[in-house]
Motif scaffolding. Structure first.
Motif, PDB file in Angstrom:
ATOM      1  N   SER A 169      16.950  27.850  11.798  1.00  0.00           N
ATOM      2  CA  SER A 169      17.979  27.396  10.855  1.00  0.00           C
ATOM      3  C   SER A 169      17.785  28.505   9.668  1.00  0.00           C
ATOM      4  O   SER A 169      16.875  29.211   9.346  1.00  0.00           O
ATOM      5  N   ALA A 170      18.848  28.743   9.196  1.00  0.00           N
ATOM      6  CA  ALA A 170      18.963  29.786   7.734  1.00  0.00           C
ATOM      7  C   ALA A 170      18.115  29.266   6.872  1.00  0.00           C
ATOM      8  O   ALA A 170      17.490  29.982   5.848  1.00  0.00           O
ATOM      9  N   HIS A 171      17.969  27.875   6.698  1.00  0.00           N
ATOM     10  CA  HIS A 171      17.071  27.234   5.604  1.00  0.00           C
ATOM     11  C   HIS A 171      15.667  27.224   6.273  1.00  0.00           C
ATOM     12  O   HIS A 171      14.882  26.667   5.238  1.00  0.00           O
ATOM     13  N   ALA A 172      15.173  27.617   7.116  1.00  0.00           N
ATOM     14  CA  ALA A 172      13.775  27.397   7.930  1.00  0.00           C
ATOM     15  C   ALA A 172      12.858  28.182   6.363  1.00  0.00           C
ATOM     16  O   ALA A 172      11.789  27.575   6.437  1.00  0.00           O
ATOM     17  N   ARG A 173      13.158  29.151   6.026  1.00  0.00           N
ATOM     18  CA  ARG A 173      12.096  29.938   5.192  1.00  0.00           C
ATOM     19  C   ARG A 173      11.986  29.012   3.922  1.00  0.00           C
ATOM     20  O   ARG A 173      10.952  28.742   3.435  1.00  0.00           O
ATOM     21  N   THR A 174      13.126  28.336   3.471  1.00  0.00           N
ATOM     22  CA  THR A 174      12.999  27.380   2.174  1.00  0.00           C
ATOM     23  C   THR A 174      12.070  26.283   2.682  1.00  0.00           C
ATOM     24  O   THR A 174      11.052  25.971   2.004  1.00  0.00           O
ATOM     25  N   MET A 175      12.251  25.844   3.892  1.00  0.00           N
ATOM     26  CA  MET A 175      11.514  24.570   4.278  1.00  0.00           C
ATOM     27  C   MET A 175      10.209  25.044   4.415  1.00  0.00           C
ATOM     28  O   MET A 175       9.022  24.355   3.857  1.00  0.00           O
ATOM     29  N   ALA A 176       9.877  26.146   4.926  1.00  0.00           N
ATOM     30  CA  ALA A 176       8.476  26.534   5.133  1.00  0.00           C
ATOM     31  C   ALA A 176       7.820  26.807   3.578  1.00  0.00           C
ATOM     32  O   ALA A 176       6.687  26.569   3.712  1.00  0.00           O
ATOM     33  N   SER A 177       8.349  27.024   2.859  1.00  0.00           N
ATOM     34  CA  SER A 177       7.792  27.378   1.421  1.00  0.00           C
ATOM     35  C   SER A 177       7.307  26.144   0.652  1.00  0.00           C
ATOM     36  O   SER A 177       6.546  26.355  -0.206  1.00  0.00           O
ATOM     37  N   GLN A 178       7.590  25.102   1.154  1.00  0.00           N
ATOM     38  CA  GLN A 178       7.679  23.872   0.613  1.00  0.00           C
ATOM     39  C   GLN A 178       6.193  23.106   0.849  1.00  0.00           C
ATOM     40  O   GLN A 178       5.679  22.029   0.127  1.00  0.00           O
ATOM     41  N   VAL A 179       5.310  23.814   1.813  1.00  0.00           N
ATOM     42  CA  VAL A 179       4.157  23.062   2.079  1.00  0.00           C
ATOM     43  C   VAL A 179       2.979  23.041   0.900  1.00  0.00           C
ATOM     44  O   VAL A 179       2.575  21.783   0.895  1.00  0.00           O
ATOM     45  N   PRO A 180       2.878  24.124  -0.108  1.00  0.00           N
ATOM     46  CA  PRO A 180       2.181  23.588  -0.735  1.00  0.00           C
ATOM     47  C   PRO A 180       2.539  22.409  -2.011  1.00  0.00           C
ATOM     48  O   PRO A 180       1.515  21.692  -2.324  1.00  0.00           O
ATOM     49  N   MET A 181       3.909  22.592  -2.307  1.00  0.00           N
ATOM     50  CA  MET A 181       4.265  21.307  -3.044  1.00  0.00           C
ATOM     51  C   MET A 181       4.026  19.939  -2.424  1.00  0.00           C
ATOM     52  O   MET A 181       3.635  19.150  -2.979  1.00  0.00           O
ATOM     53  N   LEU A 182       4.619  19.878  -1.158  1.00  0.00           N
ATOM     54  CA  LEU A 182       4.129  18.543  -0.405  1.00  0.00           C
ATOM     55  C   LEU A 182       2.809  18.195  -0.314  1.00  0.00           C
ATOM     56  O   LEU A 182       2.272  17.036  -0.528  1.00  0.00           O
ATOM     57  N   ALA A 183       1.952  19.240   0.156  1.00  0.00           N
ATOM     58  CA  ALA A 183       0.362  19.044   0.186  1.00  0.00           C
ATOM     59  C   ALA A 183      -0.023  18.460  -1.151  1.00  0.00           C
ATOM     60  O   ALA A 183      -0.943  17.389  -1.362  1.00  0.00           O
ATOM     61  N   ASP A 184       0.285  18.889  -2.290  1.00  0.00           N
ATOM     62  CA  ASP A 184      -0.052  18.396  -3.737  1.00  0.00           C
ATOM     63  C   ASP A 184       0.272  17.166  -4.003  1.00  0.00           C
ATOM     64  O   ASP A 184      -0.468  16.561  -4.498  1.00  0.00           O
ATOM     65  N   GLY A 185       1.489  17.122  -3.880  1.00  0.00           N
ATOM     66  CA  GLY A 185       2.140  15.450  -3.936  1.00  0.00           C
ATOM     67  C   GLY A 185       1.510  14.806  -3.133  1.00  0.00           C
ATOM     68  O   GLY A 185       1.179  13.473  -3.563  1.00  0.00           O
ATOM     69  N   ASN A 230       0.927  -1.303  -0.038  1.00  0.00           N
ATOM     70  CA  ASN A 230      -0.041   0.069  -0.119  1.00  0.00           C
ATOM     71  C   ASN A 230       0.626   1.071  -0.084  1.00  0.00           C
ATOM     72  O   ASN A 230       0.717   2.210   0.728  1.00  0.00           O
ATOM     73  N   LEU A 231       1.920   1.354  -1.014  1.00  0.00           N
ATOM     74  CA  LEU A 231       2.748   2.365  -0.751  1.00  0.00           C
ATOM     75  C   LEU A 231       2.036   3.893  -1.460  1.00  0.00           C
ATOM     76  O   LEU A 231       2.529   4.807  -0.738  1.00  0.00           O
ATOM     77  N   ASP A 232       1.108   3.680  -2.081  1.00  0.00           N
ATOM     78  CA  ASP A 232       0.564   5.004  -2.521  1.00  0.00           C
ATOM     79  C   ASP A 232      -0.255   5.697  -1.226  1.00  0.00           C
ATOM     80  O   ASP A 232       0.192   6.857  -0.859  1.00  0.00           O
ATOM     81  N   TRP A 233      -0.923   5.013  -0.355  1.00  0.00           N
ATOM     82  CA  TRP A 233      -1.135   5.509   0.817  1.00  0.00           C
ATOM     83  C   TRP A 233      -0.198   5.939   1.916  1.00  0.00           C
ATOM     84  O   TRP A 233      -0.382   7.037   2.674  1.00  0.00           O
ATOM     85  N   LEU A 234       0.857   5.114   2.120  1.00  0.00           N
ATOM     86  CA  LEU A 234       1.961   5.746   2.692  1.00  0.00           C
ATOM     87  C   LEU A 234       2.598   6.779   2.423  1.00  0.00           C
ATOM     88  O   LEU A 234       2.874   7.563   3.233  1.00  0.00           O
ATOM     89  N   PHE A 235       2.799   6.976   0.930  1.00  0.00           N
ATOM     90  CA  PHE A 235       3.435   8.144   0.486  1.00  0.00           C
ATOM     91  C   PHE A 235       2.513   9.202   0.704  1.00  0.00           C
ATOM     92  O   PHE A 235       3.014  10.267   1.197  1.00  0.00           O
ATOM     93  N   ALA A 236       1.117   9.122   0.799  1.00  0.00           N
ATOM     94  CA  ALA A 236       0.459  10.439   0.820  1.00  0.00           C
ATOM     95  C   ALA A 236       0.647  10.582   2.394  1.00  0.00           C
ATOM     96  O   ALA A 236       0.527  11.765   2.745  1.00  0.00           O
ATOM     97  N   TYR A 237       0.484   9.710   3.126  1.00  0.00           N
ATOM     98  CA  TYR A 237       0.714   9.915   4.658  1.00  0.00           C
ATOM     99  C   TYR A 237       1.823  10.550   4.747  1.00  0.00           C
ATOM    100  O   TYR A 237       2.003  11.594   5.720  1.00  0.00           O
ATOM    101  N   ASN A 238       3.026  10.166   4.369  1.00  0.00           N
ATOM    102  CA  ASN A 238       4.317  10.843   4.663  1.00  0.00           C
ATOM    103  C   ASN A 238       4.704  12.346   4.139  1.00  0.00           C
ATOM    104  O   ASN A 238       5.068  13.050   4.845  1.00  0.00           O
ATOM    105  N   LEU A 239       3.883  12.491   3.056  1.00  0.00           N
ATOM    106  CA  LEU A 239       4.254  13.801   2.480  1.00  0.00           C
ATOM    107  C   LEU A 239       3.062  14.651   3.191  1.00  0.00           C
ATOM    108  O   LEU A 239       3.288  15.834   3.225  1.00  0.00           O
ATOM    109  N   PHE A 240       2.066  14.331   3.446  1.00  0.00           N
ATOM    110  CA  PHE A 240       1.258  14.996   4.527  1.00  0.00           C
ATOM    111  C   PHE A 240       1.804  15.329   5.726  1.00  0.00           C
ATOM    112  O   PHE A 240       1.768  16.682   6.085  1.00  0.00           O
ATOM    113  N   ARG A 241       2.475  14.402   6.257  1.00  0.00           N
ATOM    114  CA  ARG A 241       3.220  14.750   7.590  1.00  0.00           C
ATOM    115  C   ARG A 241       4.364  15.629   7.468  1.00  0.00           C
ATOM    116  O   ARG A 241       4.520  16.553   8.084  1.00  0.00           O
TER     117      ARG A 241
END
Length: 368
Positions: A342-358, A312-323
């Motif tokens: 971290s100096a990279h925190a803003r870059t990390m924060a900007s990834q929310v839409p991409m991760l949610a869509d994935g 069930n990798l599709d469900w597991l990938f959905a869960y992990n990307l949601f997390r």
């Protein structure tokens, strides 16, 4: 895991010279300066063999708990602390990190030697613990530039073997039977990350709202209760300087008792995240590089653990990307509140839409 899936979670390139960007130390961020005289007094009283004088620097990597290198004439230590300021409930649990690495170190599992935990906020302003510094390589770029195909494969195999070895422990047998609640792991995790996401939400996200409906309604069958690292990936390992051997597993903040498939599938999402990302492999010729495929990785893990390849990798990938999206949203909230470490925190924060869509793309493949 197709290129279409990878394109769904495509984002800007944050991979430029990742090794240089994340490796090593820097001057301590003024927001996270330590009271060095108070720290030295505590180290003298609580860390066996400690002898100053002390030099403090901050590690570049690590956007959750500020991490410091403590150098003395005879030894180098590492200090992990909770960040100061208002924090999300249950986050930044350095005391739990200390508990789990203490138990695993006693079993010979590759973790740094823990020395002492300080729960007195008056020493440096927040809870912290001190451990040994393990020398070796932290490999920040999953494509492992400059290595031979054989070296890459051996490193990836060592990574999977270290995860399988962790999942082989019976938590109760090594003193961690009460480290988390048994059963209903995915249900509790989906609930936890939903709460964390909502607590840090800045603007509405339709994909996250759909996932918050779908995931708890389609939970997978329960697996065995094991120690779950929670963030097991290549850049949380210290490798031997000259060999494909894991010397220490780092960053146990998210560890608990739970279903080992959560850890294993989290490791596998690197294969579906675009290679333009620091933590992605999709879209490159992994066979030419010598990097094992998802199928080869799953088969090796199954051999090592005596279990089955997950179906069930599709469900597991959905869960992990949601997390991951929820974690990045927490970082976004901390950027907003001025407590990101971290100096990279803003870059990390900007990834929310991409991760949610994935995550939603994989949820749809799983029936959403």
């Amino acid at each position: 895991m197709t290129q279409t899936d990878a394109d769904t979670i495509q984002n800007g390139d944050i991979n430029a010279d990742a090794q240089a960007a994340f490796s090593g130390t820097r001057e301590v961020d003024p927001r996270y300066r330590l009271d060095e005289p108070a720290l030295e007094r505590w180290l003298t009283d609580n860390v066996e063999g400690y002898a100053g004088p002390l030099t403090v620097r901050q590690f570049k990597g690590g956007q959750s708990n500020p991490t410091y290198e403590l150098t003395t004439p005879d030894r180098i230590y590492v200090l992990r602390r909770k960040p100061p300021g208002t924090l999300l409930p249950s986050a930044h649990a350095v005391d739990r990190e200390f508990t789990v690495i203490s138990a695993l170190h006693a079993q010979g599992y590759p973790v740094a030697r823990p020395y002492a935990l300080c729960e007195d906020d008056s020493v440096i302003g927040s809870m912290f613990y001190v451990m040994d510094k393990v020398e070796g390589r932290v490999l920040w770029d999953l494509k492992l530039p400059g290595m031979s195909p054989d070296d890459r494969r051996r490193i990836y195999d060592a990574q999977v073997d270290a995860l399988a070895a962790l999942h082989a422990f019976d938590p109760a047998a090594i003193g961690l039977g009460d480290y988390g609640r048994p059963g209903n792991y995915f249900e509790r995790q989906v609930g936890r990350w939903t709460k964390q996401y909502r607590a840090s939400e800045i603007e509405p996200n339709a994909a996250m709202d759909r996932l918050i409906e779908f995931l708890p309604a389609t939970l997978p069958p329960e697996g065995p209760t094991r120690i779950v690292h929670g963030d097991f990936r290549l850049d949380n390992l210290i490798m031997d300087p000259d060999a494909p051997q894991v010397r220490a597993v780092l960053d146990w903040e998210l560890s608990t008792l739970g279903d080992p498939m959560a850890d294993f599938s989290y490791l596998l999402i690197a294969w579906v995240i675009p290679a333009t990302q620091k933590n992605g492999l999709a879209g490159i010729d992994i066979e030419a590089l010598g990097i094992p495929s998802v199928a080869e990785t799953a088969e090796r893990y199954a051999r090592q653990t005596g279990g089955d390849v997950p179906a069930n990798l599709d469900w597991l990938f959905a869960y992990n990307l949601f997390r991951l999206a929820a974690i990045c949203q927490g970082i976004a909230g901390r950027v907003r509140d001025g407590t990101a470490a971290s100096a990279h925190a803003r870059t990390m924060a900007s990834q929310v839409p991409m991760l949610a869509d994935g995550a939603l793309a994989f949820a749809k493949k799983a029936g959403a």
